[in-house]
Design a protein around this motif. Structure first.
Motif, PDB file in Angstrom:
ATOM      1  N   LEU A  10       6.345   8.110   8.733  1.00 57.68           N
ATOM      2  CA  LEU A  10       5.814   6.972   7.979  1.00 57.68           C
ATOM      3  C   LEU A  10       4.894   6.175   8.893  1.00 57.68           C
ATOM      4  N   THR A  90      -1.173  10.755   2.084  1.00 57.47           N
ATOM      5  CA  THR A  90       0.250  11.017   1.911  1.00 57.47           C
ATOM      6  C   THR A  90       0.471  12.361   1.235  1.00 57.47           C
ATOM      7  N   GLN A 119       6.514  15.938   6.273  1.00 55.46           N
ATOM      8  CA  GLN A 119       6.084  14.864   5.371  1.00 55.46           C
ATOM      9  C   GLN A 119       5.288  13.807   6.127  1.00 55.46           C
ATOM     10  N   THR A 121       3.684  10.086   5.273  1.00 53.08           N
ATOM     11  CA  THR A 121       3.621   9.003   4.305  1.00 53.08           C
ATOM     12  C   THR A 121       2.842   7.847   4.913  1.00 53.08           C
TER      13      THR A 121
END
Length: 124
Positions: A10, A90, A119, A121
């Motif tokens: 993130l 993202t 991932q 983000t």
């Protein structure tokens, strides 16, 4: 799994991340390596590619000037440095090897040896 992606997470808009694609019992040197991403509800798209022969690099227009692909054959790893990240970046990011076929634009059907993805983000 022949390649393993890492480095996702993130990050706030404008931030940076460096993704790694490491060969796992698989030598990346012989292959062009591509980075792809897939956002929820969207098709997987090619982000960048680096050749095996001379290290030529290719980028999608959406990331040109912000992302940099590189490879370290001694470490059997390909990197994707992502700067000035935007919320639209993202996605789950994947790397894969190209046994043969067109380098760019990338055709996901021609790529093989996919990793499990990491991932990314981008959100405040």
């Amino acid at each position: 799994v022949p390649v393993v992606e890492s480095g996702g997470g993130l990050v706030q808009p404008g931030g940076s991340l460096r993704l790694s694609c490491a060969g796992s019992g698989f030598t990346l040197d012989y292959y062009a390596i591509g980075w792809f991403r897939q956002a929820p509800g969207k098709e997987r798209e090619g982000v960048s590619c680096i050749t095996s022969s001379d290290g030529s690099t290719y980028y999608a227009d959406s990331v040109k000037g912000r992302f940099t692909i590189s490879r370290d054959n001694a470490k059997n790893t390909v990197y994707l440095q992502m700067n000035s990240l935007k919320p639209e970046d993202t996605a789950v990011y994947y790397c894969a090897a190209l046994p043969s076929g067109s380098i760019w634009p990338p055709d996901t059907a021609e790529y093989d040896y996919w990793g499990q993805g990491t991932q990314v983000t981008v959100s405040s």
